[in-house]
Motif scaffolding. Structure first.
Motif, PDB file in Angstrom:
ATOM      1  N   ASP A 130      34.035 -20.925  -8.545  1.00  0.00           N
ATOM      2  CA  ASP A 130      33.798 -21.698  -9.754  1.00  0.00           C
ATOM      3  C   ASP A 130      34.931 -21.535 -10.764  1.00  0.00           C
ATOM      4  O   ASP A 130      35.359 -20.413 -11.054  1.00  0.00           O
ATOM      5  CB  ASP A 130      32.489 -21.259 -10.422  1.00  0.00           C
ATOM      6  CG  ASP A 130      31.275 -21.992  -9.873  1.00  0.00           C
ATOM      7  OD1 ASP A 130      31.411 -23.171  -9.527  1.00  0.00           O
ATOM      8  OD2 ASP A 130      30.205 -21.364  -9.782  1.00  0.00           O
ATOM      9  N   ASN A 138      32.104 -28.557 -12.996  1.00  0.00           N
ATOM     10  CA  ASN A 138      32.776 -27.705 -13.968  1.00  0.00           C
ATOM     11  C   ASN A 138      33.832 -28.512 -14.710  1.00  0.00           C
ATOM     12  O   ASN A 138      34.672 -29.166 -14.078  1.00  0.00           O
ATOM     13  CB  ASN A 138      33.445 -26.508 -13.275  1.00  0.00           C
ATOM     14  CG  ASN A 138      32.455 -25.461 -12.835  1.00  0.00           C
ATOM     15  OD1 ASN A 138      31.513 -25.147 -13.563  1.00  0.00           O
ATOM     16  ND2 ASN A 138      32.653 -24.915 -11.644  1.00  0.00           N
ATOM     17  N   ARG A 169      34.226 -25.034 -22.514  1.00  0.00           N
ATOM     18  CA  ARG A 169      33.543 -25.669 -21.390  1.00  0.00           C
ATOM     19  C   ARG A 169      32.805 -26.907 -21.883  1.00  0.00           C
ATOM     20  O   ARG A 169      32.154 -26.886 -22.925  1.00  0.00           O
ATOM     21  CB  ARG A 169      32.547 -24.676 -20.758  1.00  0.00           C
ATOM     22  CG  ARG A 169      31.791 -25.242 -19.550  1.00  0.00           C
ATOM     23  CD  ARG A 169      30.961 -24.161 -18.878  1.00  0.00           C
ATOM     24  NE  ARG A 169      31.810 -23.185 -18.212  1.00  0.00           N
ATOM     25  CZ  ARG A 169      32.250 -23.309 -16.951  1.00  0.00           C
ATOM     26  NH1 ARG A 169      31.896 -24.382 -16.249  1.00  0.00           N
ATOM     27  NH2 ARG A 169      33.007 -22.395 -16.405  1.00  0.00           N
TER      28      ARG A 169
END
Length: 207
Positions: free
Chosen positions: A10, A189, A204
């Motif tokens: 990730d 992501n 993010r």
């Protein structure tokens, strides 16, 4: 027409602690290792004088801390649009490995010296093509274009080919860079880094 993503590690904010360039280079290397066709291809978006967006694919020919570089005829549509409005976006898309990177910022011409260094690495055929084509301008037929190439080859027969006076590099200096990584259930992501006070701030984003 759906596919599942995932399988790799990730994407994490800590990956971008040293800025965007090392991660972009690593992802480009991964795309090359996966045999992605034209892994350095990127979609360049500009805006014309009427405010209408225009996109096309160009090849990235340089990655450095100050930005990404591509080359073009300065009389081309994209170069004229960038002269009128230097704000642009480029996107590297690698669906094969489920990754994408978008850089947004202002574009400027590189130095003539930088252009000449790159020009010397181009195949002779590509150099002749730059002389033969008045990029983005109409032409009557394919035959006319091929004749222009023949004429250019005859003009420079037996000698080095100089850089055309209206041809060179363009550098996009990113103000923001977003990294996208495909994940299962469309919970992708997305991490964006933005320039602030001489450093890069990572955040993010929801998919």
């Amino acid at each position: 027409m759906r596919r599942s993503y995932g399988g790799d590690h990730d994407l994490d904010e800590t990956w971008l602690s040293d800025g965007w360039e090392p991660v972009l280079r690593r992802w480009l290397h991964d795309a090359m290792a996966a045999s992605v066709v034209e892994p350095n291809a990127m979609v360049l978006a500009t805006v014309d004088a009427d405010g209408c967006p225009a996109t096309r694919t160009v090849l990235c020919k340089g990655i450095a801390p100050d930005g990404v570089t591509f080359y073009t005829n300065y009389g081309s549509a994209k170069a004229i649009q960038l002269q009128q409005n230097p704000n642009a976006s480029v996107t590297f898309a690698w669906p094969l490995i489920g990754r994408q990177v978008t850089l947004r910022g202002r574009v400027e011409r590189v130095s003539r010296h930088t252009t000449e260094l790159y020009w010397a690495t181009r195949p002779r055929g590509s150099q002749l093509g730059a002389w033969a084509s008045h990029q983005s301008q109409p032409i009557g037929s394919r035959a006319e274009l091929e004749q222009a190439l023949t004429d250019a080859a005859a003009r420079f027969a037996g000698q080095p080919i100089p850089v055309p006076p209206n041809w060179g590099g363009m550098l996009l200096r990113p103000a923001s860079v977003e990294f996208w990584q495909g994940r299962e259930s469309r919970l992708h992501n997305r991490i964006r880094v933005t320039a602030a006070d001489g450093r890069w701030i990572a955040e993010r984003l929801q998919p």
